[in-house]
Design a protein around this motif. Structure first.
Motif, PDB file in Angstrom:
ATOM      1  N   LEU A 106       0.826  -1.201   0.000  1.00 22.73           N
ATOM      2  CA  LEU A 106       0.000   0.000   0.000  1.00 22.73           C
ATOM      3  C   LEU A 106       0.862   1.253   0.000  1.00 22.73           C
ATOM      4  N   PHE A 107       1.870   1.280   0.863  1.00 22.79           N
ATOM      5  CA  PHE A 107       2.744   2.451   0.932  1.00 22.79           C
ATOM      6  C   PHE A 107       3.441   2.676  -0.406  1.00 22.79           C
ATOM      7  N   THR A 108       3.941   1.590  -1.000  1.00 21.56           N
ATOM      8  CA  THR A 108       4.619   1.707  -2.294  1.00 21.56           C
ATOM      9  C   THR A 108       3.679   2.232  -3.364  1.00 21.56           C
ATOM     10  N   GLU A 109       2.446   1.731  -3.370  1.00 16.34           N
ATOM     11  CA  GLU A 109       1.500   2.174  -4.390  1.00 16.34           C
ATOM     12  C   GLU A 109       1.140   3.646  -4.215  1.00 16.34           C
ATOM     13  N   ILE A 110       0.958   4.082  -2.979  1.00 15.60           N
ATOM     14  CA  ILE A 110       0.649   5.493  -2.738  1.00 15.60           C
ATOM     15  C   ILE A 110       1.809   6.373  -3.202  1.00 15.60           C
ATOM     16  N   VAL A 111       3.044   5.944  -2.906  1.00 16.80           N
ATOM     17  CA  VAL A 111       4.214   6.708  -3.351  1.00 16.80           C
ATOM     18  C   VAL A 111       4.279   6.745  -4.875  1.00 16.80           C
ATOM     19  N   ASP A 112       4.062   5.598  -5.520  1.00 20.92           N
ATOM     20  CA  ASP A 112       4.109   5.548  -6.985  1.00 20.92           C
ATOM     21  C   ASP A 112       3.098   6.508  -7.602  1.00 20.92           C
ATOM     22  N   ARG A 113       1.876   6.464  -7.096  1.00 25.07           N
ATOM     23  CA  ARG A 113       0.825   7.313  -7.654  1.00 25.07           C
ATOM     24  C   ARG A 113       1.093   8.786  -7.363  1.00 25.07           C
ATOM     25  N   THR A 114       1.602   9.072  -6.165  1.00 30.84           N
ATOM     26  CA  THR A 114       1.886  10.457  -5.809  1.00 30.84           C
ATOM     27  C   THR A 114       3.047  11.006  -6.626  1.00 30.84           C
ATOM     28  N   GLU A 115       4.068  10.175  -6.867  1.00 26.26           N
ATOM     29  CA  GLU A 115       5.189  10.616  -7.704  1.00 26.26           C
ATOM     30  C   GLU A 115       4.699  10.989  -9.101  1.00 26.26           C
ATOM     31  N   ALA A 116       3.849  10.141  -9.674  1.00 29.39           N
ATOM     32  CA  ALA A 116       3.313  10.427 -11.008  1.00 29.39           C
ATOM     33  C   ALA A 116       2.463  11.689 -10.995  1.00 29.39           C
ATOM     34  N   TRP A 117       1.664  11.859  -9.944  1.00 26.98           N
ATOM     35  CA  TRP A 117       0.808  13.043  -9.813  1.00 26.98           C
ATOM     36  C   TRP A 117       1.642  14.320  -9.748  1.00 26.98           C
ATOM     37  N   LEU A 118       2.736  14.295  -8.973  1.00 28.59           N
ATOM     38  CA  LEU A 118       3.586  15.478  -8.849  1.00 28.59           C
ATOM     39  C   LEU A 118       4.333  15.768 -10.149  1.00 28.59           C
ATOM     40  N   ILE A 119       4.757  14.730 -10.849  1.00 30.72           N
ATOM     41  CA  ILE A 119       5.416  14.933 -12.147  1.00 30.72           C
ATOM     42  C   ILE A 119       4.435  15.541 -13.149  1.00 30.72           C
ATOM     43  N   ALA A 137       8.472  12.374  -3.535  1.00 28.47           N
ATOM     44  CA  ALA A 137       7.215  11.659  -3.316  1.00 28.47           C
ATOM     45  C   ALA A 137       7.235  10.883  -2.005  1.00 28.47           C
ATOM     46  N   VAL A 138       8.363  10.223  -1.703  1.00 24.12           N
ATOM     47  CA  VAL A 138       8.464   9.449  -0.460  1.00 24.12           C
ATOM     48  C   VAL A 138       8.314  10.362   0.751  1.00 24.12           C
ATOM     49  N   VAL A 139       8.999  11.506   0.734  1.00 24.65           N
ATOM     50  CA  VAL A 139       8.926  12.435   1.863  1.00 24.65           C
ATOM     51  C   VAL A 139       7.526  13.026   1.986  1.00 24.65           C
ATOM     52  N   TYR A 140       6.926  13.372   0.861  1.00 28.43           N
ATOM     53  CA  TYR A 140       5.581  13.951   0.866  1.00 28.43           C
ATOM     54  C   TYR A 140       4.566  12.969   1.454  1.00 28.43           C
ATOM     55  N   VAL A 141       4.624  11.727   1.002  1.00 28.73           N
ATOM     56  CA  VAL A 141       3.708  10.703   1.509  1.00 28.73           C
ATOM     57  C   VAL A 141       3.956  10.456   2.997  1.00 28.73           C
ATOM     58  N   SER A 142       5.226  10.335   3.374  1.00 23.49           N
ATOM     59  CA  SER A 142       5.558  10.084   4.780  1.00 23.49           C
ATOM     60  C   SER A 142       5.058  11.215   5.668  1.00 23.49           C
ATOM     61  N   TRP A 143       5.213  12.422   5.186  1.00 25.33           N
ATOM     62  CA  TRP A 143       4.798  13.593   5.955  1.00 25.33           C
ATOM     63  C   TRP A 143       3.287  13.584   6.180  1.00 25.33           C
ATOM     64  N   LEU A 144       2.529  13.308   5.138  1.00 27.46           N
ATOM     65  CA  LEU A 144       1.081  13.376   5.268  1.00 27.46           C
ATOM     66  C   LEU A 144       0.472  12.142   5.937  1.00 27.46           C
ATOM     67  N   LEU A 145       1.201  11.025   5.953  1.00 30.25           N
ATOM     68  CA  LEU A 145       0.705   9.844   6.664  1.00 30.25           C
ATOM     69  C   LEU A 145       1.138   9.825   8.129  1.00 30.25           C
ATOM     70  N   ALA A 146       2.151  10.613   8.462  1.00 32.18           N
ATOM     71  CA  ALA A 146       2.691  10.592   9.822  1.00 32.18           C
ATOM     72  C   ALA A 146       1.638  10.827  10.904  1.00 32.18           C
ATOM     73  N   PRO A 147       0.676  11.755  10.718  1.00 33.50           N
ATOM     74  CA  PRO A 147      -0.324  11.950  11.775  1.00 33.50           C
ATOM     75  C   PRO A 147      -1.128  10.697  12.096  1.00 33.50           C
ATOM     76  N   LEU A 148      -1.324   9.810  11.109  1.00 35.69           N
ATOM     77  CA  LEU A 148      -2.043   8.566  11.382  1.00 35.69           C
ATOM     78  C   LEU A 148      -1.216   7.652  12.276  1.00 35.69           C
ATOM     79  N   VAL A 149       0.083   7.563  11.987  1.00 36.52           N
ATOM     80  CA  VAL A 149       0.958   6.668  12.748  1.00 36.52           C
ATOM     81  C   VAL A 149       1.245   7.236  14.137  1.00 36.52           C
ATOM     82  N   LEU A 150       1.364   8.561  14.234  1.00 40.29           N
ATOM     83  CA  LEU A 150       1.625   9.225  15.517  1.00 40.29           C
ATOM     84  C   LEU A 150       0.320   9.734  16.126  1.00 40.29           C
ATOM     85  N   GLY A 151      -0.737   8.964  15.928  1.00 42.79           N
ATOM     86  CA  GLY A 151      -2.079   9.416  16.262  1.00 42.79           C
ATOM     87  C   GLY A 151      -2.266   9.943  17.667  1.00 42.79           C
ATOM     88  N   ASP A 152      -1.772   9.221  18.684  1.00 45.18           N
ATOM     89  CA  ASP A 152      -1.984   9.653  20.069  1.00 45.18           C
ATOM     90  C   ASP A 152      -1.348  11.009  20.329  1.00 45.18           C
TER      91      ASP A 152
END
Length: 203
Positions: A106-119, A137-152
């Protein structure tokens, strides 16, 4: 051939598992608990999915399918995650924390799609160019997914569960303000890290 009632029961069990896995994690969830949440017998869960691991795989596949099919063509894959139902966001957060082959895919697919979107955005003129589109793309995805992982931690400081839409959108808006308007007033940090990056690449 499966009957309509079988398909409905399968979806109900999967949705119950999605919510339960998101709340308690894979290790903390039993087939019996999922069955109780879905209003079916444990035997029916095993009939449809074979095992708890099969049930987890079905949840991973469902989330992947949702990401693949959601949104309009060319839309940001991250927007699809943020707009997904709260149980899906909670499942994503727990999946990334617990680790699974589905979470990696899932993470790889989101990065792939986001990279294409930004290009595409570069070509259309609404995204600034980058000399490393993959890292961007990796940093962008990581940044926006971080709140889910650091939820508390995020929830404590923002006063709301980041899996809930209101808090998720609030965090995304703050990030997009930084991305759109910039944060630093000069390039001292960019210049410093560019020099370090160039030095590392030359080794």
């Amino acid at each position: 051939m499966s009957s309509v009632s079988d398909l409905t029961a399968r979806a109900r069990i999967r949705d119950a598992a999605l919510a339960r896995f998101g709340a308690d994690g894979i290790a903390g969830t039993s087939v019996r608990a999922v069955a109780a949440d879905a209003g079916v017998s444990p035997g029916l869960v095993l009939h449809h999915f074979g095992s708890k691991d099969g049930l987890r795989q079905a949840c991973d596949d469902h989330v992947l399918d949702s990401i693949r099919s959601g949104g309009e063509e060319g839309a940001d894959a991250l927007a699809e995650v943020l707009q997904a139902a709260t149980p899906v966001r909670r499942y994503l957060a727990r999946a990334f924390l617990d680790g699974s082959s589905g979470a990696s895919a899932l993470f790889t697919e989101i990065v792939d799609r986001t990279e294409a979107w930004l290009i595409d955005g570069e070509r259309e003129g609404w995204v600034r160019s980058s000399d490393d589109s993959r890292a961007r793309a990796v940093v962008y995805v990581s940044w926006l997914l971080a709140p889910l992982v650091l939820g508390d931690h995020v929830g404590r400081l923002l006063g709301g569960d980041p899996a809930e839409t209101a808090t998720a959108v609030r965090g995304a808006k703050a990030g997009l303000e930084i991305l759109t308007n910039g944060l630093f007033a000069d390039d001292r940090w960019l210049s410093a890290y560019t020099a370090i990056n160039d030095e590392e690449r030359s080794k």
